[in-house]
Design a protein around this motif. Structure first.
Motif, PDB file in Angstrom:
ATOM      1  N   PRO A  96      -0.519   2.860  -9.871  1.00  0.00           N
ATOM      2  CA  PRO A  96      -0.410   4.093  -9.029  1.00  0.00           C
ATOM      3  C   PRO A  96      -1.600   4.662  -7.820  1.00  0.00           C
ATOM      4  CG  PRO A  96      -0.209   5.205 -10.736  1.00  0.00           C
ATOM      5  CD  PRO A  96      -0.284   3.336 -10.557  1.00  0.00           C
ATOM      6  N   LEU A  97      -1.904   4.967  -7.290  1.00  0.00           N
ATOM      7  CA  LEU A  97      -3.221   4.585  -6.810  1.00  0.00           C
ATOM      8  C   LEU A  97      -3.487   6.591  -6.082  1.00  0.00           C
ATOM      9  CD1 LEU A  97      -3.988   1.814  -4.513  1.00  0.00           C
ATOM     10  CD2 LEU A  97      -3.868   2.135  -6.697  1.00  0.00           C
ATOM     11  N   SER A 112      -4.698 -10.732  -3.853  1.00  0.00           N
ATOM     12  CA  SER A 112      -4.980 -10.235  -5.136  1.00  0.00           C
ATOM     13  C   SER A 112      -6.226  -9.012  -4.654  1.00  0.00           C
ATOM     14  CB  SER A 112      -5.155 -11.525  -6.475  1.00  0.00           C
ATOM     15  OG  SER A 112      -6.067 -11.217  -6.945  1.00  0.00           O
ATOM     16  N   ARG A 113      -7.573 -10.086  -3.837  1.00  0.00           N
ATOM     17  CA  ARG A 113      -8.877 -10.055  -4.047  1.00  0.00           C
ATOM     18  C   ARG A 113      -8.994  -8.332  -3.580  1.00  0.00           C
ATOM     19  NH1 ARG A 113     -13.464 -13.552  -4.210  1.00  0.00           N
ATOM     20  NH2 ARG A 113     -13.796 -11.478  -4.186  1.00  0.00           N
ATOM     21  N   VAL A 114      -7.786  -7.656  -2.300  1.00  0.00           N
ATOM     22  CA  VAL A 114      -7.868  -6.840  -1.540  1.00  0.00           C
ATOM     23  C   VAL A 114      -7.126  -5.749  -2.434  1.00  0.00           C
ATOM     24  CG1 VAL A 114      -6.289  -4.897  -0.532  1.00  0.00           C
ATOM     25  CG2 VAL A 114      -7.394  -7.435   0.235  1.00  0.00           C
ATOM     26  N   TYR A 115      -6.101  -6.372  -4.053  1.00  0.00           N
ATOM     27  CA  TYR A 115      -5.809  -4.892  -4.161  1.00  0.00           C
ATOM     28  C   TYR A 115      -6.468  -4.640  -5.653  1.00  0.00           C
ATOM     29  CZ  TYR A 115      -1.779  -4.815  -1.020  1.00  0.00           C
ATOM     30  OH  TYR A 115      -1.145  -4.368   0.034  1.00  0.00           O
ATOM     31  N   TYR A 116      -7.141  -5.239  -6.718  1.00  0.00           N
ATOM     32  CA  TYR A 116      -7.271  -5.663  -7.240  1.00  0.00           C
ATOM     33  C   TYR A 116      -8.473  -4.641  -7.690  1.00  0.00           C
ATOM     34  CZ  TYR A 116      -6.576  -8.643 -11.089  1.00  0.00           C
ATOM     35  OH  TYR A 116      -5.979  -9.502 -12.674  1.00  0.00           O
ATOM     36  N   GLY A 117      -9.778  -4.967  -6.834  1.00  0.00           N
ATOM     37  CA  GLY A 117     -10.635  -3.557  -6.771  1.00  0.00           C
ATOM     38  C   GLY A 117      -9.719  -2.446  -6.874  1.00  0.00           C
ATOM     39  N   SER A 118      -9.258  -1.883  -6.139  1.00  0.00           N
ATOM     40  CA  SER A 118      -8.274  -0.539  -5.517  1.00  0.00           C
ATOM     41  C   SER A 118      -7.299  -0.070  -7.186  1.00  0.00           C
ATOM     42  CB  SER A 118      -7.212  -0.333  -4.916  1.00  0.00           C
ATOM     43  OG  SER A 118      -7.910  -0.518  -3.094  1.00  0.00           O
ATOM     44  N   GLN A 128       1.181  -1.620   0.228  1.00  0.00           N
ATOM     45  CA  GLN A 128      -0.365   0.098  -0.114  1.00  0.00           C
ATOM     46  C   GLN A 128       1.160   1.210   0.217  1.00  0.00           C
ATOM     47  OE1 GLN A 128      -3.292   0.809   0.327  1.00  0.00           O
ATOM     48  NE2 GLN A 128      -3.539  -1.422  -0.284  1.00  0.00           N
ATOM     49  N   TRP A 129       1.543   1.344   0.632  1.00  0.00           N
ATOM     50  CA  TRP A 129       3.412   2.751   0.942  1.00  0.00           C
ATOM     51  C   TRP A 129       3.705   2.726  -0.575  1.00  0.00           C
ATOM     52  CZ3 TRP A 129       3.718   6.065   3.620  1.00  0.00           C
ATOM     53  CH2 TRP A 129       5.020   7.341   3.985  1.00  0.00           C
ATOM     54  N   TRP A 130       3.775   1.809  -1.297  1.00  0.00           N
ATOM     55  CA  TRP A 130       4.737   1.613  -2.875  1.00  0.00           C
ATOM     56  C   TRP A 130       3.408   2.612  -3.113  1.00  0.00           C
ATOM     57  CZ3 TRP A 130       8.646   1.580  -6.387  1.00  0.00           C
ATOM     58  CH2 TRP A 130       8.075   1.199  -7.491  1.00  0.00           C
ATOM     59  N   LEU A 131       1.835   1.582  -3.790  1.00  0.00           N
ATOM     60  CA  LEU A 131       1.203   2.038  -4.892  1.00  0.00           C
ATOM     61  C   LEU A 131       0.527   3.451  -4.545  1.00  0.00           C
ATOM     62  CD1 LEU A 131      -1.091  -1.464  -4.528  1.00  0.00           C
ATOM     63  CD2 LEU A 131       1.256  -0.453  -6.125  1.00  0.00           C
ATOM     64  N   ARG A 132       0.461   4.211  -3.128  1.00  0.00           N
ATOM     65  CA  ARG A 132       0.021   5.172  -3.001  1.00  0.00           C
ATOM     66  C   ARG A 132       0.881   5.927  -2.135  1.00  0.00           C
ATOM     67  NH1 ARG A 132      -5.084   4.996  -1.517  1.00  0.00           N
ATOM     68  NH2 ARG A 132      -6.445   2.750  -0.735  1.00  0.00           N
ATOM     69  N   ARG A 133       1.740   6.592  -2.243  1.00  0.00           N
ATOM     70  CA  ARG A 133       3.133   7.326  -2.132  1.00  0.00           C
ATOM     71  C   ARG A 133       3.937   7.467  -2.865  1.00  0.00           C
ATOM     72  NH1 ARG A 133       0.346   9.939   1.412  1.00  0.00           N
ATOM     73  NH2 ARG A 133      -0.303   9.337   3.035  1.00  0.00           N
ATOM     74  N   VAL A 134       5.438   6.010  -2.834  1.00  0.00           N
ATOM     75  CA  VAL A 134       5.997   5.997  -3.749  1.00  0.00           C
ATOM     76  C   VAL A 134       5.996   6.168  -5.545  1.00  0.00           C
ATOM     77  CG1 VAL A 134       8.069   4.683  -4.246  1.00  0.00           C
ATOM     78  CG2 VAL A 134       7.520   4.712  -2.034  1.00  0.00           C
ATOM     79  N   LEU A 135       5.411   4.824  -5.773  1.00  0.00           N
ATOM     80  CA  LEU A 135       4.838   5.015  -7.073  1.00  0.00           C
ATOM     81  C   LEU A 135       3.927   6.330  -7.732  1.00  0.00           C
ATOM     82  CD1 LEU A 135       5.010   3.859  -9.530  1.00  0.00           C
ATOM     83  CD2 LEU A 135       3.257   2.389  -9.105  1.00  0.00           C
TER      84      LEU A 135
END
Length: 382
Positions: free
Chosen positions: A100-101, A133-139, A73-80
């Motif tokens: 990147p979220l 997979s289930r947690v991150y696919y929707g986001s 989550q840190w990678w997807l929401r902050r770093v990327l």
């Protein structure tokens, strides 16, 4: 918009063992670079990777170690997202969940959905992989401006299971690796005898060894046909494969199976070109690349009537009821007794395979990038 695009790419598939998504990404990037050499690519990853790409306008940006507070989550929401903004991307292309979220000012975000195994067959996955997979696919889907499906079957599932609106989804078929060139049958047979000690004739199955691929169905069907040629199994060991591998090894000791593991592309082309038949018993695929590879090399295909496989195999392939070992055994026996039918399937397969091309796929994807980037810039300018 004039000039080339600056495109960010999720390069994390290159950090895994060679498999379908890494092969897909390699071929798409090679083709994109050929058709639009003016574009620039930034490959993002949390791990050191060595992409099998020719020299060109691409660089790798890596956050070594891959460990952050809050994990992925840190990678997807902050770093990327910070990297995407800093690099001034026109478009970002993710494979599955790596997206990147946070909204990058003008960046058009595209996500490719390769399959939806975690939604349809969670029992075939490890619990960790399923949960991730289930947690991150929707986001990732919600963060995407456009979702690419690799088949119409996958597109329908994405609309139903991921709630992707029809106007946000595009179907872009995969192609066959340009390095996978068919050999003459005599030359192919010589290579497989010399390299693997395989007798001719032989049957072939190509896929990672895991529950979804249907190996027990195939092995049980072959047990009903004691006079069938031996089966060569090509593919690495995947998750939850211990029981399947034990069965493969047991049948190998009886001379019914040869497990070859992963092989080089040149060897794979020889195996396809020399095999009597490719049998693909998978009960769910987002695309089913081995079917296309086999037909490209003139190898007849018998596969399950499942998900995207009829889209790829078309009228050239023959089908059996998914997970029905008796039906598979009956259809396999019938084909092995009809050499003229196998020859016709080989000819029809070459025609069917010619309709799929990574170069065409790259053109479609590049147009999506360009149109999306233009639309996104206009939206930001308002």
């Amino acid at each position: 918009m004039t000039g080339g695009l600056r495109i960010g790419v999720d390069a994390e598939p290159f950090a895994s063992k060679p498999a379908g998504i890494a092969r897909y990404l390699t071929n798409m990037l090679r083709s994109l670079m050929e058709i639009s050499p003016e574009d620039r690519y930034v490959l993002y990853t949390r791990w050191d990777v060595d992409p099998p790409l020719p020299p060109g306008n691409w660089t790798v940006r890596v956050q070594r170690g891959g460990h952050f507070p809050g994990g992925s989550q840190w990678w997807l929401r902050r770093v990327l997202p910070q990297w995407v903004r800093r690099d001034g991307l026109d478009a970002y292309w993710g494979q599955g969940i790596t997206m990147p979220l946070q909204r990058a000012t003008r960046c058009f975000r595209v996500m490719t959905v390769h399959d939806l195994t975690s939604f349809l067959w969670p029992s075939t996955m490890t619990r960790r992989s399923w949960l991730k997979s289930r947690v991150y696919y929707g986001s990732a889907v919600r963060a995407s401006d456009c979702v690419i499906a690799v088949s119409r079957a996958t597109a329908r599932l994405a609309q139903r299971l991921l709630r992707v609106e029809p106007d946000r989804i595009r179907v872009v078929y995969e192609g066959c690796d340009s390095h996978l060139q068919p050999l003459s049958r005599s030359e192919a047979q010589r290579v497989v005898r010399q390299r693997f000690g395989l007798p001719v004739p032989f049957l072939l199955s190509v896929s990672t060894v895991e529950p979804r691929k249907g190996y027990p169905t195939l092995l049980n069907a072959l047990a009903k046909l004691p006079d069938a040629p031996p089966l060569a199994v090509v593919g690495g060991e995947g998750w939850r494969c211990a029981e399947i591998m034990a069965r493969i090894r047991s049948d190998e000791s009886k001379g019914k199976v040869r497990y070859l593991g992963r092989v080089a592309d040149a060897e794979l082309a020889a195996l396809y070109s020399a095999a009597t038949l490719l049998i693909y018993p998978s009960f769910y695929e987002g695309f089913g690349l081995p079917i296309l590879e086999a037909m490209t090399c003139g190898c007849p295909v018998l596969c399950s009537w499942s998900s995207s496989l009829p889209e790829v195999g078309g009228h050239a392939a023959r089908y059996f009821r998914t997970r029905d070992e008796a039906d598979l055994a009956a259809r396999l026996k019938s084909l092995l007794e009809r050499e003229h039918e196998l020859r016709r399937m080989s000819r029809d397969g070459l025609v069917q395979a010619a309709g799929f091309s990574f170069r065409n796929a790259a053109r479609e994807l590049r147009l999506i990038f360009r149109e999306g980037a233009v639309a996104r810039r206009r939206q930001v300018a308002r």
